[in-house]
Design an enzyme around this catalytic site. Structure first.
Site, mmCIF file in Angstrom:
data_model
loop_
_atom_site.group_PDB
_atom_site.id
_atom_site.type_symbol
_atom_site.label_atom_id
_atom_site.label_comp_id
_atom_site.label_asym_id
_atom_site.label_seq_id
_atom_site.Cartn_x
_atom_site.Cartn_y
_atom_site.Cartn_z
ATOM 1 N N CYS A 88 0.852 -1.187 0.000
ATOM 2 C CA CYS A 88 0.000 0.000 0.000
ATOM 3 C C CYS A 88 0.889 1.238 0.000
ATOM 4 C CB CYS A 88 -1.002 -0.055 1.159
ATOM 5 S SG CYS A 88 -0.794 1.112 2.500
ATOM 6 N N CYS A 91 1.592 3.188 3.162
ATOM 7 C CA CYS A 91 2.361 2.310 4.055
ATOM 8 C C CYS A 91 3.823 2.293 3.638
ATOM 9 C CB CYS A 91 1.829 0.879 4.026
ATOM 10 S SG CYS A 91 0.068 0.739 4.298
#
Ligand SMILES: [Zn+2]
Ligand SMILES: [Zn+2]
Length: 452
Positions: A88, A91
């Site tokens: 992600c 992230c």
């Protein structure tokens, strides 16, 4: 002259930033929910009830089927758990921040990353609704607060401070440092100082603009063009520009001169004016370059602009700013960060330490610093007090980045007339992100305060 911008910098208006932050978080939440659904991420993530207490049991990590790449929780120190996934984007932007915190606060803060896609049960057990989520635990293992979405290093540290958790000094936390009154007065005669860059005027390239308020002198035609590119009203007319003959030292009308447009040893453009075409040819034979008339010179000088303030800039003097694979320039370090605000995009800045020339890289993510190399890098915000004692910017030529605080202090010592303050690069970026589009459109423009 960039008082508009600095007036805003001096004010602290967090409202817009907070609203933008909320919008961004919502967008991330929506984006991730869709992404996770499409990619078969665990259904339990995204369905947990809000505010549900999450496990603070330090043994939880050990129970996970495939251990996350974090060491087992240390006992008796505060803990930050980031639940995300390696694929992600926010992230990913968090990873170097967590890595650095782990190093800087070793023994004082336990930093863990848990991949909820690799460890589907973790998302459920921690009650995570979206990724990334960061959970702050005190030294006894009690959850204090959680945050969803990307969070910068500074915001993480500010959150700990707000929670009353003292992590102690960080190897990388910049100390407060400023010098708001010059260490020595600037005793140079005004006529020998460039109106634009405040540098010494080279008598061989002195350029003068006649205005109804008197003559304005520049160190070179380049500084005249920077001024020209930032003027929005009453653009100077060519008839009012005079220039110095490189060979003879006489004052020439800019319109009549021939210009040898070359480069110096560092590949930075040089502009030399001549009344006599033969003298221009002789210079060109000796040092290379092209012979051009004023119109062509102007085209070259105005061809490269700052991506934030639109001023003419030589790439050799500028910071490189990458935006979605394209390159632009920041005429100074602050302008470079400002490109993120102007375009509302993530950028990558490559700047040089003003003392040593070492490379500094900054990557931004949604208006925050996501990556800083070296991570000890800091900014010098050139500021001064105006007549009312308010802090205002000293302009683009007085801004700088340094790889560390020590270099900044050495540079300040070597520049006794410099005034300003040390700020973190995150702070410098956040000042820019607070600017409204109207303020950005006026940044560094000389409208009401035309040369005087
Ligand atoms: Zn100058
Ligand atoms: Zn600029």
């Amino acid at each position: 002259m960039s008082n508009d911008e600095s007036a805003v910098m001096a004010k602290s208006s967090k409202g817009l930033a907070v609203k933008l932050g909320i919008v961004v978080l919502l967008l991330i939440a929506v984006g991730l929910t869709i992404y996770m659904k499409e990619n078969g991420a665990p259904a339990n993530v995204g369905m947990a009830a809000s505010g549900e207490p999450s496990p603070a049991d330090p043994s939880l990590q050990a129970d996970l089927e495939s251990p996350a790449p974090a060491s087992s929780p240390a006992q008796g120190i505060p803990r930050l758990v980031d639940l995300g996934a390696t694929k992600c984007i926010p992230c990913k932007m968090m990873a170097p921040i967590l890595e650095q915190l782990k190093k800087d606060y070793a023994g004082r803060l336990d930093v863990q990353f848990i991949d909820v896609w690799e460890n589907p049960s973790a998302g459920d057990e921690y009650g995570v609704q979206m990724i990334p989520t960061q959970i702050f635990y005190d030294a006894s293992g009690k959850e204090l607060i959680r945050h969803q979405g990307f969070i910068s290093r500074e915001d993480i540290l500010a959150q700990w401070a707000e929670l009353g958790v003292d992590l102690g000094p960080s190897a990388a936390a910049p100390a407060e440092f400023s010098r708001l009154d010059p260490a020595a007065p600037d005793t140079r005669p005004r006529e020998s100082v460039c109106y634009m860059c405040d540098g010494d005027i080279n008598p061989k390239t002195r350029t003068v603009l006649k205005t109804d308020k008197g003559d304005v002198a520049f160190c070179s035609p380049h500084c005249y063009f920077i001024t020209y590119s930032s003027m929005v009203e009453n653009k100077p007319v060519l008839e009012n520009v005079s220039i110095t003959d490189w060979a003879a030292g006489a004052v020439l009308s800019a319109a009549s001169a021939k210009y040898v447009y070359g480069v110096d040893a560092k590949n930075r453009p040089t502009v030399k004016a001549f009344a006599d075409p033969a003298a221009a040819s002789a210079e060109q034979q000796a040092t290379g370059g092209n012979i051009v008339e004023w119109a062509a010179l102007q085209d070259k000088e105005l061809a490269t602009r700052c991506g934030f303030c639109d001023r003419a800039v030589y790439p050799e003097d500028a910071c490189v700013v990458k935006v979605e694979g394209l390159s632009t320039w920041g005429c100074c370090t602050m302008c470079a960060l400002g490109v993120a605000a102007r375009l509302q995009k993530d950028i990558e800045v490559t700047a040089k330490d003003a003392l040593t020339g070492e490379t500094i890289n900054v990557k931004t993510f949604e208006g925050h610093v996501a990556l800083l190399e070296p991570h000890t890098s800091v900014a010098w915000a050139g500021t001064k007090k105006d007549a009312e004692g308010k802090l205002v910017s000293t302009g683009c030529f007085k801004q700088a980045f340094f790889v560390n605080e020590a270099n900044l202090k050495l540079w300040v010592d070597a520049h006794p007339t410099a005034t300003g303050r040390l700020v973190s690069i995150e702070q410098a970026l956040s000042e820019k992100m607070k600017l409204t589009p109207q303020q950005i459109s006026k940044a560094c423009k000389i409208g009401e305060c035309t040369p005087k």
